[in-house]
Structure formats: structure tokens, C-alpha cells
Design a protein around this motif. Sequence first.
Motif, PDB file in Angstrom:
ATOM      1  N   GLY A  85      15.253  83.439 -21.453  1.00  0.00           N
ATOM      2  CA  GLY A  85      15.358  82.156 -22.120  1.00  0.00           C
ATOM      3  C   GLY A  85      15.297  80.988 -21.150  1.00  0.00           C
ATOM      4  N   SER A  86      14.888  79.844 -21.659  1.00  0.00           N
ATOM      5  CA  SER A  86      14.794  78.632 -20.852  1.00  0.00           C
ATOM      6  C   SER A  86      15.806  77.616 -21.361  1.00  0.00           C
ATOM      7  CB  SER A  86      13.391  78.038 -20.963  1.00  0.00           C
ATOM      8  OG  SER A  86      13.153  77.598 -22.294  1.00  0.00           O
ATOM      9  N   ALA A  87      15.946  76.519 -20.644  1.00  0.00           N
ATOM     10  CA  ALA A  87      16.831  75.453 -21.083  1.00  0.00           C
ATOM     11  C   ALA A  87      16.380  74.909 -22.446  1.00  0.00           C
ATOM     12  CB  ALA A  87      16.864  74.341 -20.036  1.00  0.00           C
ATOM     13  N   ALA A  88      15.069  74.799 -22.640  1.00  0.00           N
ATOM     14  CA  ALA A  88      14.551  74.315 -23.926  1.00  0.00           C
ATOM     15  C   ALA A  88      14.900  75.282 -25.054  1.00  0.00           C
ATOM     16  CB  ALA A  88      13.040  74.126 -23.840  1.00  0.00           C
ATOM     17  N   ASP A  89      14.833  76.595 -24.758  1.00  0.00           N
ATOM     18  CA  ASP A  89      15.233  77.590 -25.756  1.00  0.00           C
ATOM     19  C   ASP A  89      16.691  77.380 -26.151  1.00  0.00           C
ATOM     20  OD1 ASP A  89      12.768  78.881 -25.670  1.00  0.00           O
ATOM     21  OD2 ASP A  89      13.399  80.232 -24.073  1.00  0.00           O
ATOM     22  N   LEU A  90      17.540  77.174 -25.152  1.00  0.00           N
ATOM     23  CA  LEU A  90      18.964  76.980 -25.404  1.00  0.00           C
ATOM     24  C   LEU A  90      19.194  75.757 -26.283  1.00  0.00           C
ATOM     25  CD1 LEU A  90      21.937  77.647 -24.894  1.00  0.00           C
ATOM     26  CD2 LEU A  90      21.800  76.277 -22.808  1.00  0.00           C
ATOM     27  N   ALA A  91      18.532  74.658 -25.965  1.00  0.00           N
ATOM     28  CA  ALA A  91      18.692  73.427 -26.751  1.00  0.00           C
ATOM     29  C   ALA A  91      18.290  73.664 -28.203  1.00  0.00           C
ATOM     30  CB  ALA A  91      17.863  72.298 -26.149  1.00  0.00           C
ATOM     31  N   GLY A  92      17.173  74.351 -28.407  1.00  0.00           N
ATOM     32  CA  GLY A  92      16.714  74.622 -29.767  1.00  0.00           C
ATOM     33  C   GLY A  92      17.656  75.515 -30.530  1.00  0.00           C
ATOM     34  N   ARG A  93      18.158  76.560 -29.869  1.00  0.00           N
ATOM     35  CA  ARG A  93      19.079  77.482 -30.533  1.00  0.00           C
ATOM     36  C   ARG A  93      20.399  76.797 -30.873  1.00  0.00           C
ATOM     37  NH1 ARG A  93      15.674  81.202 -32.437  1.00  0.00           N
ATOM     38  NH2 ARG A  93      14.464  82.182 -30.774  1.00  0.00           N
ATOM     39  N   LEU A  94      20.891  75.968 -29.959  1.00  0.00           N
ATOM     40  CA  LEU A  94      22.135  75.251 -30.229  1.00  0.00           C
ATOM     41  C   LEU A  94      21.957  74.261 -31.369  1.00  0.00           C
ATOM     42  CD1 LEU A  94      23.453  74.589 -26.604  1.00  0.00           C
ATOM     43  CD2 LEU A  94      24.322  76.252 -28.272  1.00  0.00           C
ATOM     44  N   ALA A  95      20.800  73.614 -31.429  1.00  0.00           N
ATOM     45  CA  ALA A  95      20.527  72.702 -32.543  1.00  0.00           C
ATOM     46  C   ALA A  95      20.484  73.468 -33.860  1.00  0.00           C
ATOM     47  CB  ALA A  95      19.212  71.964 -32.309  1.00  0.00           C
ATOM     48  N   GLU A 186      17.219  66.091 -30.979  1.00  0.00           N
ATOM     49  CA  GLU A 186      16.891  65.211 -29.852  1.00  0.00           C
ATOM     50  C   GLU A 186      18.084  65.055 -28.908  1.00  0.00           C
ATOM     51  OE1 GLU A 186      15.613  61.690 -31.818  1.00  0.00           O
ATOM     52  OE2 GLU A 186      13.530  62.378 -32.053  1.00  0.00           O
ATOM     53  N   THR A 187      19.284  64.955 -29.486  1.00  0.00           N
ATOM     54  CA  THR A 187      20.490  64.789 -28.670  1.00  0.00           C
ATOM     55  C   THR A 187      20.720  66.010 -27.786  1.00  0.00           C
ATOM     56  OG1 THR A 187      21.536  63.362 -30.329  1.00  0.00           O
ATOM     57  CG2 THR A 187      22.987  64.446 -28.736  1.00  0.00           C
ATOM     58  N   LEU A 188      20.640  67.191 -28.381  1.00  0.00           N
ATOM     59  CA  LEU A 188      20.884  68.406 -27.605  1.00  0.00           C
ATOM     60  C   LEU A 188      19.756  68.672 -26.611  1.00  0.00           C
ATOM     61  CD1 LEU A 188      22.494  70.610 -30.377  1.00  0.00           C
ATOM     62  CD2 LEU A 188      23.570  69.799 -28.281  1.00  0.00           C
ATOM     63  N   ALA A 189      18.526  68.357 -27.008  1.00  0.00           N
ATOM     64  CA  ALA A 189      17.403  68.523 -26.079  1.00  0.00           C
ATOM     65  C   ALA A 189      17.588  67.626 -24.861  1.00  0.00           C
ATOM     66  CB  ALA A 189      16.085  68.210 -26.776  1.00  0.00           C
ATOM     67  N   ARG A 190      18.008  66.387 -25.094  1.00  0.00           N
ATOM     68  CA  ARG A 190      18.233  65.442 -23.997  1.00  0.00           C
ATOM     69  C   ARG A 190      19.361  65.927 -23.093  1.00  0.00           C
ATOM     70  NH1 ARG A 190      16.472  61.913 -20.299  1.00  0.00           N
ATOM     71  NH2 ARG A 190      17.927  60.192 -19.941  1.00  0.00           N
ATOM     72  N   LEU A 191      20.455  66.353 -23.689  1.00  0.00           N
ATOM     73  CA  LEU A 191      21.598  66.818 -22.909  1.00  0.00           C
ATOM     74  C   LEU A 191      21.228  68.014 -22.038  1.00  0.00           C
ATOM     75  CD1 LEU A 191      24.613  66.899 -22.164  1.00  0.00           C
ATOM     76  CD2 LEU A 191      24.984  68.296 -24.217  1.00  0.00           C
ATOM     77  N   ILE A 192      20.604  69.006 -22.641  1.00  0.00           N
ATOM     78  CA  ILE A 192      20.255  70.216 -21.883  1.00  0.00           C
ATOM     79  C   ILE A 192      19.204  69.908 -20.827  1.00  0.00           C
ATOM     80  CG2 ILE A 192      19.392  72.574 -22.047  1.00  0.00           C
ATOM     81  CD1 ILE A 192      22.152  72.141 -23.290  1.00  0.00           C
ATOM     82  N   ASP A 193      18.276  68.994 -21.126  1.00  0.00           N
ATOM     83  CA  ASP A 193      17.257  68.606 -20.143  1.00  0.00           C
ATOM     84  C   ASP A 193      17.923  67.963 -18.917  1.00  0.00           C
ATOM     85  OD1 ASP A 193      14.452  68.083 -19.276  1.00  0.00           O
ATOM     86  OD2 ASP A 193      15.128  65.995 -19.470  1.00  0.00           O
ATOM     87  N   VAL A 194      18.853  67.045 -19.151  1.00  0.00           N
ATOM     88  CA  VAL A 194      19.537  66.381 -18.047  1.00  0.00           C
ATOM     89  C   VAL A 194      20.333  67.397 -17.220  1.00  0.00           C
ATOM     90  CG1 VAL A 194      21.380  64.746 -17.471  1.00  0.00           C
ATOM     91  CG2 VAL A 194      19.646  64.124 -19.175  1.00  0.00           C
ATOM     92  N   LEU A 195      21.019  68.311 -17.911  1.00  0.00           N
ATOM     93  CA  LEU A 195      21.789  69.326 -17.198  1.00  0.00           C
ATOM     94  C   LEU A 195      20.871  70.230 -16.378  1.00  0.00           C
ATOM     95  CD1 LEU A 195      24.447  70.386 -19.872  1.00  0.00           C
ATOM     96  CD2 LEU A 195      24.853  69.097 -17.767  1.00  0.00           C
ATOM     97  N   SER A 196      19.767  70.631 -16.970  1.00  0.00           N
ATOM     98  CA  SER A 196      18.874  71.553 -16.272  1.00  0.00           C
ATOM     99  C   SER A 196      18.282  70.915 -15.012  1.00  0.00           C
ATOM    100  CB  SER A 196      17.751  72.042 -17.190  1.00  0.00           C
ATOM    101  OG  SER A 196      16.886  70.977 -17.552  1.00  0.00           O
ATOM    102  N   ARG A 197      18.060  69.596 -15.052  1.00  0.00           N
ATOM    103  CA  ARG A 197      17.565  68.902 -13.864  1.00  0.00           C
ATOM    104  C   ARG A 197      18.615  68.945 -12.751  1.00  0.00           C
ATOM    105  NH1 ARG A 197      12.991  65.737 -14.951  1.00  0.00           N
ATOM    106  NH2 ARG A 197      12.499  65.638 -17.194  1.00  0.00           N
ATOM    107  N   ALA A 198      19.881  68.855 -13.146  1.00  0.00           N
ATOM    108  CA  ALA A 198      20.961  68.939 -12.155  1.00  0.00           C
ATOM    109  C   ALA A 198      21.024  70.351 -11.568  1.00  0.00           C
ATOM    110  CB  ALA A 198      22.299  68.583 -12.805  1.00  0.00           C
ATOM    111  N   TRP A 199      20.727  71.369 -12.362  1.00  0.00           N
ATOM    112  CA  TRP A 199      20.736  72.743 -11.862  1.00  0.00           C
ATOM    113  C   TRP A 199      19.657  72.940 -10.798  1.00  0.00           C
ATOM    114  CZ3 TRP A 199      20.473  74.954 -17.494  1.00  0.00           C
ATOM    115  CH2 TRP A 199      21.656  74.602 -18.186  1.00  0.00           C
ATOM    116  N   GLU A 200      18.531  72.248 -10.974  1.00  0.00           N
ATOM    117  CA  GLU A 200      17.431  72.394 -10.026  1.00  0.00           C
ATOM    118  C   GLU A 200      17.753  71.740  -8.685  1.00  0.00           C
ATOM    119  OE1 GLU A 200      14.194  70.623 -12.041  1.00  0.00           O
ATOM    120  OE2 GLU A 200      14.023  72.194 -13.566  1.00  0.00           O
TER     121      GLU A 200
END
Length: 200
Positions: A85-95, A186-200
Motif C-alpha cells: 500500500g501507498s500513502a494515497a491508498d491509506l488516505a483513500g481507505r481512511l476516507a 480532500e482533507t485526509l488526502a492532504r493530511l496523509i500527503d503532508v505526512l508522507s513528505r515528512a517521512w521522505e
Amino acid sequence: MTEPPSKKGAERKGRILESALTVIGRDGLAALSMRSLAAEAGLPLGALSYYFVNKKQLIGEAFDAHAHRELQRVVQTIALIGDAGSAADLAGRLADFVIDGLANDENALVAEYEFLVEASRRPEIARASTAWQQALHAQLANVLGRLGSSEPSTDARLIMATIAGLEVDNLTRDALPRTQSTAIRETLARLIDVLSRAWE
């Protein structure tokens, strides 16, 4: 007090607890009584005393039933992400998880927040609620660790707090408007995207 000795008895108790959750979600925890529950379950009032000594026990077991069901929903949601799974997958599943909970016809999410308020008054429910929240946190933190989070525990708390806020903001008995579903995604996608950038 012992558990019903037969499979049929256990199934009946399960149906009674589901009826209790229906009453709590529809009418509120204050409206739950042995009489209202008997009417909802279609059982004689005296039959409930075989399964529950009092309302306190009933409320505790109803919360346990709800917590078990919601934990299973979380586990199933996370299992869908899979090891690849990817960060985008996680955001979609959580939504999906949030929207599904808000769209539940049985008002399960309303019942959940009734229990959380009651936990402020009842230590036994507060303890059960804490254990349930910790189980949800552990499941989510495990996935975040796999996805590369350097602080999975903290990130899990942040995501859970965001989910709780989205649930409260959209808690209604009416159908969830498409615009709100989109905003949740959109909210969860944004949150997970920001977090995933910090992981990188």
C-alpha cells in the motif's frame, strides 16, 4: 451471572445488544431502559434479566459490542491496503472508513459518541474506551510504520484526531452530501500527503 449456556442463547444476547445500540443511536443513551430495550428487541421485559443484571451491565456490554465491531472495521480497512500500500491508498481507505461510518443507517456513530460522553461519568466505560482507542491506534501505527513514518505513534494520534473531528463536524441523521464526502477525501488526502513528505 454467567454467559448463556447455548449457542441460541448467545445469539439472542447478541441480538439484544444490537437492539440496545439501535436505541442508543436513534434516541440517545438516556432513552435506553430495560423496558425500551424489550420493546425494540421484541422480547418480554422479564427475559432481559436472564442476560443482564442491571442497566449498568447492559451499557458496558453494549459498548464492548460496539467497540468490537468498530475495531473489526478498522482491521478490515487496513487489511485492504496490504503490504504494498501507498500513502494515497491509506488516505483513500481512511476516507472510505469515515464516510461509511457517517452513512450508517443504524446511527452507529451517534451511539459511539453517546458512549464517549458517558465515559466521562463511568470509570468502567472510560477504561473500555481507552483500551479500544489504544487498539485502533496500534493498528494504524503499524501501517504507518510500514509506510515509512519515523514517528508512527505520533502520526497515528494526529490522524485519529483528524478523523474524530471530521466525524463530529459531519454527524447528522441526514444523508451525507456529496460535497461533504469530497471534503472529507480532500482533507485526509492532504493530511496523509503532508505526512508522507515528512517521512521522505
